[in-house]
Scaffold this motif. Structure first.
Motif, PDB file in Angstrom:
ATOM      1  N   LEU A 210       0.854  -1.188   0.000  1.00 22.43           N
ATOM      2  CA  LEU A 210       0.000   0.000   0.000  1.00 22.43           C
ATOM      3  C   LEU A 210       0.886   1.232   0.000  1.00 22.43           C
ATOM      4  O   LEU A 210       1.739   1.389   0.874  1.00 22.43           O
ATOM      5  CB  LEU A 210      -0.884  -0.002   1.253  1.00 22.43           C
ATOM      6  CG  LEU A 210      -1.810   1.204   1.424  1.00 22.43           C
ATOM      7  CD1 LEU A 210      -2.958   1.145   0.429  1.00 22.43           C
ATOM      8  CD2 LEU A 210      -2.356   1.258   2.857  1.00 22.43           C
ATOM      9  N   GLY A 211       0.682   2.075  -0.981  1.00 22.81           N
ATOM     10  CA  GLY A 211       1.410   3.338  -1.031  1.00 22.81           C
ATOM     11  C   GLY A 211       0.439   4.491  -0.903  1.00 22.81           C
ATOM     12  O   GLY A 211      -0.779   4.294  -0.819  1.00 22.81           O
ATOM     13  N   GLN A 212       0.979   5.678  -0.933  1.00 24.98           N
ATOM     14  CA  GLN A 212       0.100   6.839  -0.736  1.00 24.98           C
ATOM     15  C   GLN A 212      -0.930   6.986  -1.847  1.00 24.98           C
ATOM     16  O   GLN A 212      -1.992   7.553  -1.636  1.00 24.98           O
ATOM     17  CB  GLN A 212       0.934   8.117  -0.593  1.00 24.98           C
ATOM     18  CG  GLN A 212       1.764   8.423  -1.818  1.00 24.98           C
ATOM     19  CD  GLN A 212       2.764   9.547  -1.581  1.00 24.98           C
ATOM     20  OE1 GLN A 212       3.017   9.937  -0.449  1.00 24.98           O
ATOM     21  NE2 GLN A 212       3.334  10.052  -2.653  1.00 24.98           N
ATOM     22  N   ASP A 213      -0.636   6.430  -3.042  1.00 19.78           N
ATOM     23  CA  ASP A 213      -1.558   6.589  -4.172  1.00 19.78           C
ATOM     24  C   ASP A 213      -2.321   5.332  -4.549  1.00 19.78           C
ATOM     25  O   ASP A 213      -3.031   5.316  -5.567  1.00 19.78           O
ATOM     26  CB  ASP A 213      -0.774   7.060  -5.409  1.00 19.78           C
ATOM     27  CG  ASP A 213      -0.035   8.359  -5.150  1.00 19.78           C
ATOM     28  OD1 ASP A 213      -0.568   9.192  -4.389  1.00 19.78           O
ATOM     29  OD2 ASP A 213       1.074   8.539  -5.675  1.00 19.78           O
ATOM     30  N   GLY A 214      -2.167   4.275  -3.767  1.00 19.20           N
ATOM     31  CA  GLY A 214      -2.887   3.055  -4.098  1.00 19.20           C
ATOM     32  C   GLY A 214      -2.119   1.822  -3.683  1.00 19.20           C
ATOM     33  O   GLY A 214      -1.211   1.891  -2.849  1.00 19.20           O
TER      34      GLY A 214
END
Lengths: 340, 340, 340, 340
Positions: free
Chosen positions: B252-256
């Motif tokens: 999981l990253g900040q954009d998805g």
């Protein structure tokens, strides 16, 4: 803990609603469609809100006091601001009303314990609205797990992520990630395994917004719960999943795994030069748990009318909160916290 | 750490193989099909095994000593029993051979450190065969993650489960779950995040067999790695997944989120009265990582021939093992272990 | 129809290859890795191509005539231009060579019939390379279907779409969509149902390019085959699927359905604000049927060496082509064509 | 064809319901929850059924005649037995009531044409309840297709299968597979492509039960519709899918494909030694189209109240039926039928 209802069986449950906000809207709409219940009136500190929602359903706006004095009211739904919960629970319990209560029971553990004590002493029917327990998918998972489809539980992974963090001041007031969000997953862990953890460990970070980082408010966390049987439950939370509300569970047992996937927003797929594109999971809890809210209220109404056991109850709220507090301590100290 | 190869570029890499077991079979088969390499001969303490495999490929059975003395051998593949690894690495490095080495570097940390010291001093090309790094699916995930598709990493879940536990005596010898299995996932965590953890916490149970339970040998575990950036990596392992070899990753990253699913054994689905049945994931690592073994050996052969950087190297093995040891300590004490 | 091989069992099958193009490359690479076969040499009208491929495998460039005269050649692979097929089949059969032949047998039905007559008279082992029959997924589907998992077949849907249309002049020469592409699906229909259709109906359009539309060359078609049992097979074809090579089958039987899905290019999923994105199916037949080509050649080599039945044979090619011609007639006239 | 409503906008639409059967139950339940409509009363030839449903909703049982004479009734829902449809449509239209009508308009084409003539002459608002058009998934597919996401349509596959065949006498009365089931798919084909077919071809078999086979009543069919643009639509139907109600659509356009999958009954997956088991699609239309029925009635109520266009209308019913009749003729004669 669950309570045996001793009330006589009323022909239709007469219910007053505290709180005309988002959850109040959902519960009042569900209630007016329920053959076994009757919405008597609505209380809200912000009177225009109460008037609007009461007008929509053609019911009265009530004063708080009048609810407890009125013998024609059998039950209350507490869906008002969290601050008002302990006070409303105490008065409702003392007045002998059956109680459907949104979480939290109270803001801090001490208040929760005193509320729980009263509820248990008065023996009023009490439902703590942990919505996952009433979702058809979670229910199917639990029923099959408890029916032994994969044997004894060995390892469970609970994924629970919000699309975006709440406002900072809300986070401050609500007690933060563990008491606001993780507490649901802790309840799911207890429910699915049928065990209370012997220890909890938590790691947390503040990553999603400048505000969260500056205030060092955890928005990303991983918890490990160890159960008496040796089963391990791993919970992962985030307040930022760009793709929507992510609610998944997997339980590995000795004979295999039971998994609960997200439901896509729609069944349409587009295949083009850049890949195969499906719709995302539901955006947030109102959409994801729409069916759960109906089942939940039906469980309450039916159980009160027919004198059946209600679950989850006040004790489940107390236990989940104790674990959430222990997780906060672990995240702060870095150490595993043993639970009594 | 990775090494810059200084060898002159040979026309075809001449390789000797140590070990005629399962991994020896795979690597020798791959090697004989590689245009840039040439299998010179095979060494195995159990001579009939060496003879059988050498016969299959029409190559010589070699004595261990002759490998190090032979200037016509450029490189070695160490796929023999784990006990022999430190000794073979030391002799190969001293003899200036390029080394492709199956894990582990050695059984205990002290031996690993001394082996690493020699390898680094001699500057021989060295590949530590962490197979996930060469799997096409893992590679695609890593490339896209490092390319920024979902922004900064916040939370990763690594699921790694075997179909069935190894024999007890193998477990005893191999150092157990953390050093045998989890070490792969620790390497994946380091590789994907590009960070070394500041702390690790582990919880483990012995659940799968009577033997494991009696000997209290962990076969089920959950690790939490905290990275300097605040990113959290959660690893879950089990030595018993009734449905096969379970190898999944989600980041999981900040954009998805980027996710890696299992591959089904086949693409056939049966829909009948009892549900919709798909085939399971691949049964175990030989099937799951079949493509990875080919890419891995090609990376080694090509890099040695062309003087390119090799990765992962001996330092990656040292770092992963340190974390595995810390996880063992954490599982024993219940406390989070801080890493230097 | 299939043939019983009567040849004595050779120790290693000695094979000559006709055609150094794309399929020749695949088959020669597979052959050189097969323990039971030996590539003797390569023939190609374009000598530099033959030289390049022969050089790669360290084998001789052969003249066509020398193949038929050479008693040390047991078998031939015909992977040359389609025009040369009838001539090469006839000479190979007459010379007593076992034949592995890419489709088509010949360009037109008359030539096909005379070729088939000779092959059947000489009784040489003959494999017509319908690749689907050897794909692991198609094989699993067929085995389970024939094993009775869903009972008697009632309805089958075969989807077969190319990523992009071939050049117009290739289409002209190859006989067009039905003889070039649909013939594979017709063979799949016969194989899976175990029946020959009593009638066929086809509808076709020219849609994909200006060239196709101007020349009214069908690139999009739907066929309906009615089987003696009453089972109906629906085939849909297109020469333009922007998302790749689409190869799916579903068979509805009285007890349920067996389905064959496309395989994704990789197992990575990205979930972001715009949806959940998976990789597409394989781009085209070389990637999709890579495993099939290996199984196919192994079937041929093993069957010839051990005197086993080979399937599909020349009669399968004749039958499929008759149906393809009938479909062309139906597409032209709009009427259902009854098959003898 | 669609109609422009000229009625004045009523404050709440007053509706009478014909038919207290399954669809009557659904529509009355939906209606009583609709803020813009009011259920006045229920008519059913079988009075106890009318009484039961009227009692449930606290409304009156009405006589048929009284509905048409009553100026306080704005609209009717015709959900009674198919035989009664033409008669009720004619009387309702003549009385100026807005009409929500379940299919069929009438049993035979002649009656349908005369009904359509009257409806069009009276200009009453008329909705023909083709439920797929209101399903959220079908709507999303149509919206995106019509929005150009995959360019011009080239090929569409519509799969529509029932879990089990209806009783023989019902089949006899309803006109059979094409008029009962396929007509929905024909409407979907017209709606999605925005075209009326120039020809239709159908192949049908009687396979599912002894009764169907003996009476030679088609229960399995494949239709091919050719559109003026050259787009081809393939419809496949069966009255026996052991795994439930199968409702899928895929549309291939020049730039890719839009697909509509079935929705699983729940999101739980079990992975065990025998494979990975998911739940089946919804069992039948009541579950599958539950959401569609709500949207459908809302469309009717809102459009009548606000004088908006209603679609699909009576002309859509006529067109779909003509095509269904042509398909029957094609299935009988084996020939393609050209449509005017």
């Amino acid at each position: 803990m669950t309570l045996r209802v001793t009330h006589t069986k009323p022909s239709q449950l007469r219910v007053a609603l505290f709180g005309a906000g988002r959850m109040g809207e959902i519960h009042s709409a569900t209630l007016t469609r329920h053959a076994g219940a009757h919405l008597v009136g609505i209380v809200d500190a912000h009177r225009p809100s109460a008037e609007r929602l009461a007008g929509e359903h053609g019911v009265r706006v009530l004063e708080e006091d009048s609810v407890f004095d009125d013998n024609d009211i059998d039950a209350v739904i507490i869906a008002s601001a969290a601050d008002s919960h302990p006070h409303l629970i105490l008065r409702s319990a003392t007045a002998g009303k059956a109680i459907f209560c949104e979480k939290p029971l109270a803001r801090d553990l001490e208040a929760v314990l005193s509320v729980a004590k009263v509820v248990e002493a008065t023996k009023v029917p009490f439902l703590l609205a942990f919505n996952r327990r009433f979702d058809p998918d979670f229910s199917a998972l639990a029923r099959r797990l408890h029916g032994g489809e994969v044997g004894a539980v060995e390892l469970a992974i609970i994924t629970s992520r919000d699309p975006a963090p709440p406002p900072i001041d809300y986070v401050m007031k609500s007690g933060g990630l563990f008491r606001e969000t993780t507490i649901h997953d802790i309840d799911v862990a207890r429910w699915l395994t049928g065990e209370d953890p012997v220890s909890v460990h938590a790691t947390a970070s503040a990553l999603t917004t400048v505000g969260m980082r500056d205030a060092q408010l955890p928005d990303t966390a991983v918890l490990t719960l160890k159960m008496p049987s040796g089963a391990i439950v791993s919970i992962n939370n985030s307040w930022r999943a760009a793709y929507g509300y992510d609610q998944r569970v997997e339980v590995l047992g000795q004979d295999g795994m039971l998994k609960l996937a997200n439901r896509r927003q729609d069944g349409v797929t587009r295949m083009g030069t850049s890949g195969t594109l499906n719709s995302n999971p539901e955006p947030f809890f109102l959409e994801r748990y729409a069916a759960a809210y109906i089942v939940e209220l039906d469980h309450f109404v039916t159980a009160v009318r027919e004198g059946q056991t209600i679950s989850p109850g006040v004790a489940d709220g107390v236990k989940a909160l104790r674990i959430a507090y222990a997780a906060e301590e672990s995240a702060r100290t870095g150490q595993t916290v043993t639970l009594g």
